[in-house]
Every structure is written in structure tokens, then in C-alpha cells.
Design an enzyme around this catalytic site. Structure first.
Site, PDB file in Angstrom:
ATOM      1  N   TYR A   1       0.838  -1.193   0.000  1.00 26.38           N
ATOM      2  CA  TYR A   1       0.000   0.000   0.000  1.00 26.38           C
ATOM      3  C   TYR A   1       0.878   1.250   0.000  1.00 26.38           C
ATOM      4  CZ  TYR A   1      -4.424  -2.335   1.357  1.00 26.38           C
ATOM      5  OH  TYR A   1      -5.573  -3.074   1.401  1.00 26.38           O
TER       6      TYR A   1
ATOM      7  N   GLU B   1      -5.887  -1.142   8.456  1.00 29.16           N
ATOM      8  CA  GLU B   1      -5.827  -0.901   9.906  1.00 29.16           C
ATOM      9  C   GLU B   1      -4.841   0.222  10.217  1.00 29.16           C
ATOM     10  OE1 GLU B   1      -7.786  -3.952   8.788  1.00 29.16           O
ATOM     11  OE2 GLU B   1      -5.689  -4.522   8.864  1.00 29.16           O
TER      12      GLU B   1
ATOM     13  N   ASN C   1      -9.920   0.947  -2.791  1.00 28.10           N
ATOM     14  CA  ASN C   1      -9.748  -0.319  -2.079  1.00 28.10           C
ATOM     15  C   ASN C   1     -11.056  -0.724  -1.407  1.00 28.10           C
ATOM     16  OD1 ASN C   1      -8.156  -2.524  -0.909  1.00 28.10           O
ATOM     17  ND2 ASN C   1      -8.541  -1.488   1.037  1.00 28.10           N
ATOM     18  N   GLU C   2     -11.550  -1.879  -1.783  1.00 26.29           N
ATOM     19  CA  GLU C   2     -12.776  -2.426  -1.181  1.00 26.29           C
ATOM     20  C   GLU C   2     -13.890  -1.372  -1.126  1.00 26.29           C
ATOM     21  OE1 GLU C   2     -11.038  -5.894   1.737  1.00 26.29           O
ATOM     22  OE2 GLU C   2     -11.075  -3.863   2.535  1.00 26.29           O
TER      23      GLU C   2
ATOM     24  N   GLU D   1      -6.382 -10.551  -1.564  1.00 33.66           N
ATOM     25  CA  GLU D   1      -6.053 -10.585  -0.139  1.00 33.66           C
ATOM     26  C   GLU D   1      -6.486 -11.925   0.424  1.00 33.66           C
ATOM     27  OE1 GLU D   1      -7.545  -7.458   2.321  1.00 33.66           O
ATOM     28  OE2 GLU D   1      -6.715  -5.841   1.091  1.00 33.66           O
TER      29      GLU D   1
ATOM     30  N   TYR E   1       0.145  -9.944  12.848  1.00 36.73           N
ATOM     31  CA  TYR E   1      -0.856 -10.538  11.958  1.00 36.73           C
ATOM     32  C   TYR E   1      -0.781 -12.065  11.889  1.00 36.73           C
ATOM     33  CZ  TYR E   1      -4.475  -9.467   8.506  1.00 36.73           C
ATOM     34  OH  TYR E   1      -5.686  -9.303   7.850  1.00 36.73           O
TER      35      TYR E   1
END
Length: 652
Positions: free
Chosen positions: A86, A132, A190-191, A270, A337
């Protein structure tokens, strides 16, 4: 004559082919490189040949620059042929028109390193990224303008987006694959389908990307595999891909993609190898065997897959974001993560299991996996208290307060992160405990309340909605507000921080505030805090726990001189501390909150540690630290450097 003419034509063709070959051998040549989509064969095509990527996400903004090469080599050695990253807008344009692309923020150096490592790059420049990350990568200064509608065709929003993209995309264009670089595809937004359905906005973005990057680059979108998300997030001229994890039925997910892309490659942009954490909840993990099985199934279908995350990294400073599900869910400093590479970039068991799956479908580079970076437990560091925060306002807020009848938000004060102090005088005597509370949605996120320096309690936007206070008319009421990170996903995107309306005390709205914008990071980085003052903090007991005034502490350590290979990575454990922020040599390592967990240690890369000079540790403790030893003999306050992380500690 016909033979002579044919010979001339053949000669000209050979001459042109020779010139073309020489051009293609040039270091800056791009003529031999092409990347696109072959819908007839349902695949990507690279240099005319069918291609599929097996990629992993790594965010350069979450990994120290000195470790970019190390992490990318480990990804390459696992068998990946691409990396996805990103570009956080707010990381690079911290103030309107002020762009930062050097040092840790050198995007082009990261791209160059990707190419040198032998990987391709899938770039996701937003403008919104989620991740996030604070406010999903959108700059907080956008919401200084009342009424702006984020992620829409709102003119004010598009004006800012266009300005940003006019700077970013020209930097990206030379690194496109067809221009000799590693970038094979670029995501637009994005999304978006999970947020809005403004097709004018998506068309505008598409035109901006095309005008800056050209018609040949493969632009794509990513959305969850639902009819609504795909419908609102996709657009003609953008290739629609999906995202999902191990809980999703793979066949059904790709069937949904096929509704919008009947022909072309199957793509999971993803595929979740793990999941994020929240303060106060258990550490998230995903079973390695289930991750491997799902990856195997997708690769057997010929799909291109990006594993999110392959290394999560760290939300240094104030960059961690938050979610909202009934209540506010702030994200910790660690973005480990449960990824194949740990937060510190070390190969995990999950990585080797994934590599065994990849081996079935692609050649694995020869040679061993690069080893973990060395770690060292530097041990305990004794911390000495400074003054309380409110005793340092002349240093932390050198321009003084802003006076306002009603409280002003962080955004109205042009402060994007950290802490802000609100101060007013009590309008009358409160000999019996009176209730201080914000109105609904009046506080974001957490406030530390005191009267004339005596702590009264803590307000929290969702959990502690009132504090009982006592005081006399004219005494100072101080409210220190902490911004815990802006929401990065969903309808609450763009929330303001601070006191958003007047606090209510005993039924009356308090007015006439003095508001201090605190520049703590600059003060610490410049070494302006005193180091010899011992604080005498008046303490009030709340819920069986000692709550002390927000106080600075200082300590230092030197690394052993007899080991020439030092410094090494380490992990900082806040032994006996409650909640706050910590800096090493002026660098903001991030938030700690061991009382909540699950994160118990902060990752400290070796690049922040001096091998020759004392290493200075500065802590802003917001609620109080445990005294080790007998108070009569003097308290010891300690932090501890370990050689391993603790990310799954107890929580309450």
C-alpha cells in the site's frame, strides 16, 4: 528487379530488428516488457507468455528501511514472484502540499529494492487503503473542512485527491513493468463496494490513473465476494478481483468473481494468512495447515494469489488505526498478523508450510532461507521520573493555549495525532462528588481528568462514561485527551478526535476552555525535556488501582562493548507499567497497554540503537507504574529489553 527489391526489404527489416535488439538491451529499455490480461486463455500474460503471480503483502511504512531487502529476500526465497504494498497518503502528505518521500518514506527506493530482489510489484496507492492504518491512509487534515464527504465525488475531496495523485503517480510511472520497472498491476481505491456506490467517483479515479499512467497498465479493484460489494466496487476498465480467507468457500468465491469477470485470471488479492489484534482481546491466529490447504486449492485452480499479510510489521508512532463494532476497537502497535514472517521479519513454521505448497506449482530459488535477524536481551533499565505533563506545558505547548468558549477538536486545532490538553476553571464548589461526563459521542477517545493536579479518574468513549470529582470554585479542571487512532474501515471513517462538545458537570455544560496542542514528539526528539526533576504526584485510588498523573520518565542503557557485531534487535517489555507511549533515542516506538493486552512487548529494530552512545528511553506513563521494592527505601521503576516478543499476554 523483384529479387533486388526483396533483398532491400529484407535488409531494412534486419536493420530495424538489429536496432530494436540494441534498444532492448539498453538499461532503460522497456520494449521487451509487456504485461496484460488474456481473456481468451483466462490468465495474465507477461512478455506474451501466460503468467500467474504468487505474492505476499509487505508494507514499507511498517518495516524499517534497513530491513526492506532482508524481508524481500525471504519472500523471494519462499518462492514468491511478487510483493504487494500500500501507499498511505497520510504518511507522505502530512500537511496539505507538504510531501515527504525521503528516508523511511522513500517509496521509489522501496520499488528499486523490489526490482533488485527479482520480485514484481502489485501497487495499491489508494487514495484509501484501510490496512488498519490511521484513517485508512486518508490525511486527517481532509476533515478540517466541515461537510467534506470522503471517498465520494465531493468536489473538495476530489480536489485533494487529484493534487495528491498528480504528485504520486508521476513517481510511479517510470517503475511500471512496460517501462522497465517491476510494477505489473495497480489497484484503484480499495474495497470500495463495502463503503459506497458512487460510480462518478470511481470513474473520476479511473480517468486520473489512466491520464497519469497510460492506457497499457492493468488497473484492478478488490472487494469481498458478495453481489453488492462487487457491483459497487467494480467498474468497466478496472479488472475486478476478490479477497477472502480460510473461512470462505473458495469455489463460491471465485464464482462470484466470474459474474463480473467471465473471462480472465482468477485472483484473490487478499488471502488472509492471519488476522489483526485489538487492545483487550486475545491474540489472533490462523491455523497454518488450513492456510496451506486453502492456498493449495487456489493454486490448483490456476488462480493468482496475494497473501495478506506475508509480514505485518509495526505501527510505529501513532499510525495504528481502529475499527468500530458496537464499540471502538483500537489496534495495537504490533501488526504481527500471525503472518509467515513475524513482526521482526523472522521465518515462522507457517512460512515453511506455505513454501512446501508453492513448491508444487513453481520453482523455489536455490539456496537457504536467510536467517532471522539476531536478537539480544539488554536487560533492565532503571527509569527516573520527570515532571508531570501539566508541569511542562511551557515546553510542550510553547505558543500557549487557544481560548475558546467551547472545546475544539484535534482537527480544528490542526493537530492530527497524540495528545491535547483541555483546561477550564470550576464554576462553583463541589464538596460532594459531582459527575463529570461527556454527552453522547462527545469524547474521542480517552481522557485523563484532574483537579489542580490531583487525579480524579479516566473517561473512555465507550467504557467509562463518567468520573466523580470534588473541587472548589476557581480550581483548574484539566482533561488530557489521547487520540488512540482513527477508524480505518466502515461508516465511521473520518471521525474527529478530542472533546467534540462541552463536558457536563453536575448537569451543567462547562465553557471557557484553554486548549493546549502538545508537540510531545518534537520536544523529545530535540532533547528538551529535563532529566533531573523527581515528580511528587498526588494519587487517588480508583477501582483498587493506583491512577497517577500523566508523567514522563527517563532512563538509558549502553550495549556491551565487547561484542563488535552489536547492536541487535530487541523487544521492550513495560514491566509494571499501565498505559502510555515510549520513545527510544527520540523515535516513537508506539503505544503500550499491558493492562489490556494482548501485546506485552514493543519491537525495537537494531537500527534505532546506538553502539557507541547511551541509548535514551523516554516514557509517558498515563496512569501509573508499579513501585518495585519498599517505598520507604525508594521506588524502582523498570523497563526490560528481551530477546523475544510477547504478543499473546493476558488481558482483561
Amino acid at each position: 528487379m523483384a529479387a533486388a527489391a526483396a533483398a532491400q526489404v529484407q535488409g531494412r527489416v534486419l536493420h530495424r530488428l538489429l536496432l530494436l535488439l540494441l534498444l532492448c538491451l539498453s538499461p532503460k529499455a522497456s520494449c521487451a516488457q509487456s504485461f496484460g490480461i488474456d481473456r481468451a486463455r483466462d490468465c495474465f500474460v507477461k512478455d506474451g507468455e501466460p503468467f500467474r503471480y504468487i505474492a505476499g503483502s509487505l508494507h514499507y511504512s511498517r518495516v524499517p528501511r534497513v530491513y526492506w531487502k532482508d524481508r524481500l529476500l525471504k519472500m523471494y526465497t519462499t518462492g514468491l514472484n511478487a510483493v504487494q504494498t500500500y501507499v498511505p497518503w497520510n504518511y507522505h502528505e502530512t500537511k496539505p502540499g507538504v510531501f515527504e518521500f525521503s528516508g523511511e518514506k522513500d517509496l521509489e527506493e522501496f520499488i528499486r529494492t523490489v526490482k533488485e530482489t527479482g520480485l514484481l510489484l502489485i501497487l495499491r496507492p489508494g487514495p484509501y487503503i484501510c490496512a488498519e492504518w490511521d484513517m485508512g491512509g486518508l490525511p486527517a487534515w481532509l476533515i478540517q473542512k466541515r461537510g467534506i464527504v470522503l471517498r465520494s465525488s465531493d468536489k473538495e475531496y476530489l480536489k485533494a485527491v487529484d493534487s495528491w495523485m498528480s504528485v504520486l503517480l508521476p513517481k510511479v510511472k517510470p517503475w511500471l513493468y512496460q517501462n522497465g520497472g517491476p510494477i505489473i498491476t495497480i489497484q484503484v481505491e480499495n474495497e470500495y463496494g463495502s463503503f459506497g456506490c458512487d460510480m462518478e467517483y470511481m470513474r473520476h479515479l479511473t480517468e486520473v490513473f489512466r491520464s497519469k499512467l497510460g492506457r497499457d497498465v492493468v488497473l484492478f479493484t478488490t472487494d469481498e465476494p458478495s453481489l453488492h460489494s462487487q457491483s459497487c466496487g467494480s467498474l468497466q476498465d478496472l479488472y475486478s478481483t476478490i479477497d477472502f480467507g480460510i473461512e470462505t468457500n473458495i469455489t463460491q468465491a471465485f464464482e462470484m468473481q466470474r459474474k463480473f469477470e467471465p473471462n480472465g485470471p482468477l485472483v484473490n488479492s487478499e488471502f488472509y494468512t492471519g488476522w489483526l489484534d485489538y487492545w483487550g482481546y486475545a491474540h489472533s491466529t490462523r491455523d497454518s495447515s488450513l492456510v496451506a490447504s486453502a492456498l493449495d486449492q487456489m493454486l490448483s485452480l490456476g488462480a493468482s494469489v496475494n497473501m495478506y499479510m506475508f509480514e505485518g510489521g509495526t505501527n510505529f508512532g501513532y499510525w495504528s488505526g481502529g475499527d468500530f463494532n458496537v464499540s471502538f476497537l483500537p489496534v495495537p502497535t504490533s501488526y504481527d498478523y500471525d503472518a509467515p514472517l513475524s513482526e521482526a521479519g523472522d521465518p515462522t513454521e507457517k512460512l515453511y508450510i506455505i513454501r512446501d505448497v508453492i513448491r508444487k506449482y513453481a520453482d523455489i530459488p536455490a539456496g537457504p532461507m536467510p536467517p532471522p535477524t539476531p536478537k539480544y536481551a539488554y536487560g533492565y533499565v532503571h527509569m527516573t521520573p520527570y515532571k508531570n505533563l501539566t508541569e511542562l506545558l511551557d515546553i510542550l505547548a510553547p505558543y500557549g493555549p487557544v481560548k475558546s468558549k467551547h472545546p475544539l477538536s484535534f482537527e480544528e486545532m490542526n493537530q492530527h495525532h497524540g495528545f491535547m490538553l483541555y483546561r477550564t476553571k470550576l464554576p462553583k464548589n463541589y464538596s460532594n462528588p459531582a459527575q463529570l461526563r461527556p454527552p453522547p459521542n462527545g469524547l474521542n477517545d480517552r481522557a485523563y481528568v484532574s483537579i489542580n493536579g490531583v487525579v480524579q479518574g479516566v473517561l473512555d468513549r465507550d467504557r467509562r462514561r463518567s468520573v466523580s470529582i470534588e473541587g472548589n470554585v476557581g480550581e483548574w479542571l484539566d482533561v488530557l485527551v489521547e487520540n488512540m487512532g482513527r477508524i480505518s474501515f466502515g461508516k465511521h471513517l473520518g471521525e474527529r478526535k478530542g472533546l467534540l462538545s462541552g463536558l457536563i458537570l453536575d448537569g451543567e455544560v462547562l465553557t471557557d476552555w484553554m486548549i493546549y496542542s502538545l508537540d510531545i514528539d518534537s520536544v523529545i526528539a530535540e532533547g528538551l525535556l529535563p532529566s533531573s526533576f523527581h515528580s511528587s504526584v498526588k494519587m487517588k485510588r480508583l477501582d483498587q488501582a493506583g491512577i497517577a498523573a500523566p508523567t514522563f520518565y527517563h532512563g538509558s542503557f549502553s550495549i556491551p562493548p565487547d561484542i563488535p557485531s552489536f547492536p541487535w534487535d530487541t523487544f521492550l517489555k513495560m514491566y509494571g507499567w499501565t498505559k502510555g507511549q515510549v520513545w527510544l533515542n527520540g523515535f516513537n516506538l508506539g503505544r503500550y497497554w499491558p493492562r489490556q493486552g494482548p501485546q506485552m512487548t514493543l519491537y525495537v529494530p537494531a537500527s534505532l540503537i546506538s553502539a557507541s552512545l547511551p541509548n535514551n528511553v523516554t516514557v509517558l506513563e498515563l496512569e501509573g507504574v508499579s513501585c518495585l521494592g519498599h517505598e520507604s527505601a525508594g521506588c524502582s521503576y523498570l523497563v526490560q529489553f528481551l530477546d523475544r516478543p510477547i504478543l499473546n499476554g493476558t488481558f482483561r
